[in-house]
Design an enzyme around this catalytic site. Sequence first.
Site, PDB file in Angstrom:
ATOM      1  N   LYS A  74       0.889  -1.206   0.050  1.00  0.00           N
ATOM      2  CA  LYS A  74      -0.110  -0.038   0.104  1.00  0.00           C
ATOM      3  C   LYS A  74       0.931   1.347  -0.182  1.00  0.00           C
ATOM      4  CE  LYS A  74      -3.806   1.799   2.751  1.00  0.00           C
ATOM      5  NZ  LYS A  74      -4.760   1.620   3.903  1.00  0.00           N
ATOM      6  N   SER A 149      -9.734   1.641   2.879  1.00  0.00           N
ATOM      7  CA  SER A 149      -8.875   2.367   2.194  1.00  0.00           C
ATOM      8  C   SER A 149      -7.735   1.511   1.309  1.00  0.00           C
ATOM      9  CB  SER A 149      -8.079   3.443   3.190  1.00  0.00           C
ATOM     10  OG  SER A 149      -7.284   2.891   4.079  1.00  0.00           O
ATOM     11  N   SER A 173      -9.957  -1.130   6.849  1.00  0.00           N
ATOM     12  CA  SER A 173      -9.194  -0.746   5.640  1.00  0.00           C
ATOM     13  C   SER A 173      -8.760  -1.893   4.996  1.00  0.00           C
ATOM     14  CB  SER A 173      -8.346   0.269   5.641  1.00  0.00           C
ATOM     15  OG  SER A 173      -9.028   1.524   5.648  1.00  0.00           O
TER      16      SER A 173
HETATM   17  N1  GLN Z   1     -12.922   3.706   6.545  1.00  0.00           N
HETATM   18  C1  GLN Z   1     -12.490   3.913   7.875  1.00  0.00           C
HETATM   19  C2  GLN Z   1     -11.846   5.499   8.028  1.00  0.00           C
HETATM   20  O1  GLN Z   1     -11.924   6.062   7.025  1.00  0.00           O
HETATM   21  C3  GLN Z   1     -11.251   2.958   8.143  1.00  0.00           C
HETATM   22  C4  GLN Z   1     -10.019   3.459   7.479  1.00  0.00           C
HETATM   23  C5  GLN Z   1      -8.873   2.593   7.687  1.00  0.00           C
HETATM   24  O2  GLN Z   1      -8.986   1.478   8.188  1.00  0.00           O
HETATM   25  N2  GLN Z   1      -7.530   3.070   7.384  1.00  0.00           N
HETATM   26  O3  GLN Z   1     -11.248   6.001   9.021  1.00  0.00           O
END
Ligand code: GLN
Length: 476
Positions: A74, A149, A173
Site C-alpha cells: 500500500k 482504504s 481498511s
Molecule cells: N474507513 C475507515 C476510515 O475512513 C477506516 C480506514 C482505515 O482502516 N484506514 O477511517
Amino acid sequence: MHISLSEIQKQLYNNKLSVEDIVNSYLKRINKNKHLNAFVEVFENEAIEQAKIIDVKIKQNNAGKLAGLVIGIKDNICYKGHKATAGSKILKKFVSTYSSTAVKRLINEDAIIIGRLNCDEFAMGSSNETSIYGSVLNPFDETKVSGGSSGGSAAAVAADLCLAALGSDTGGSVRQPASFCGVVGFKPAYGRISRYGLIAYASSFDQIGIIAKNINDTAIILETIAGNDDLDSTASDKPVPKYSKLLQFNKNLKIAFFKNHLKNKNLDIEIKNKTLNVFDYLRTTGHTVKGINFKLADLLIPAYYVLTTAEASSNLSRYDGVRFGYRDENSNDLNSLYTNTRTKGFGKEVKRRIMTGTFVLSKGFYDEYYTKAQKVRRLIQNETNNIFNDFDVIITPTTPTTAFKLGTKIQNPVEMYLEDVFTVHANLTGIPAISIPLGKHSNGLPFGIQILSKKFDEELLLAFADFLMRNNQKLF
Ligand code: GLN
C-alpha cells in the site's frame, strides 16, 4: 494463475518455473489491467533484477522462505529509495529514506516488492475514492468501488496482479476491501506487526494487515513480518508462533455473534442469511454458537470517529511545507506558507478529519468529546474482554453491503462512515480480526464474513478461518 505460495515453491524447486517467469507473468497482467488503477507505481526493472538473483539463490539452495512471493505494498508503507505518498498530493514527490520493518523483513526472506498500491488519501475512506490517483475499480464489476482504504491492495490480489499485498487497517481498511473483492483480509492484534515506516493516520488504531488468497499465505507472511522491533515501542515482544504450521484445527469452539449487529437496518438481507447459514453449519459440526447483545454497538462508530480524527489532526500536523512534502511556492511569510500548503496539499476528506479532530481536542470541547470517547473506548474494551471470558471467537458480517457503485457515497460522509460499522470494533479494542470470502451475492459480487478473537490469539483465529474456508463449499 498462481494460487498459493506453497504451490509456486513446489514448481520453483522442481525447476518447472523461475521467479523471473513469475514476475514477468504478473507484470503482463498488471499491464493488461491498468484500467483498474490498483497500482500507482510498478517497480518493473527492479523486480526482474531481484528475481534473477533469487533464481540463483534457489539453485544454490540458499533462498529465503518467501522466495517466489510477489507482493505489492500500500502506498502508505515506506520502502527505502521509493516513493510513499499515502495517495496524497502533499506527499506526491516524497521518497522514503528508509524501509518499514515489515518491508525489510519481507525482503530479507526474498519476497519481491512489485509496486505501490493505490489507497484512500492517508488511508481515510472506505471506497478508495479519496486518492489523488483516482478510484480503484472493483475487478468483479468495474462500475463498483474496490472498497477502501486499501482498495488497490484488495483489487490487485483479486485480479491476480500479485500473490499478496500489504495494506493498513485503522478501522477496517484491510477487511472491508477484501470483502468487496472476494479475498482474505487480515488485521492482527495491535502491536503484533511493527508500525515503523507505516505513514501514521491514528496511531493507537493503525496496524499493517495482509491481503492474500488463502490462510496459509497469510500465516507465512504474518510470521515473517510480526514481532518485537526496537524501532516501534508499541510493537509487542510476545513470541511469534509459526502460524503456518499451526493451522490444523480440530477443536469445538464457543462462538458468539451479536444479535444487534444482525438487526442493523443497513445490513443486506442476503448477507445476513448467509451469515446465519454459517452459524447453522458450525452448530452441525459440533461448535456452540450463541447470539448475544453487544450493548455498546451503537457507540462504535461515534467513538471511532472522535478518536481517530483527534489522532489524525495531531499526526498530520507535520505536513506543513517546511520539512518535507509539497510546499506552496507562492507564499511569502510563514503563516501563509502553512495555510496555502495545507489548503492545496490535502484533499477534502482529509481536511474534514483534521478539522473534526482539532475541534474535538479544542479547549472547551475536549472533555465533552475526546475524554468521553476515551472512556467509551475503555468500556467497549471491557465489554469485549468479558465476552472473551465466555467465548473463543466472535463472528459478524464484514460489511453491511456488497461493493457499491462508484460515486454514490462519496458526497455523504456519514453514509460512508457507516460502512465501517462491523470493522472498527477490532481497532478500538486492539484485537485481531479477519475477513474471509463467504460467497457471491445474487448481484454477482463477493462478500466476506468477519471473525474476531482475543488479543494476540491470531493462532486460533487463523486456524479457524482456514477451517471455514476449506469447508466453504458446504456452507450453501
Ligand atoms: N474507513 C475507515 C476510515 O475512513 C477506516 C480506514 C482505515 O482502516 N484506514 O477511517
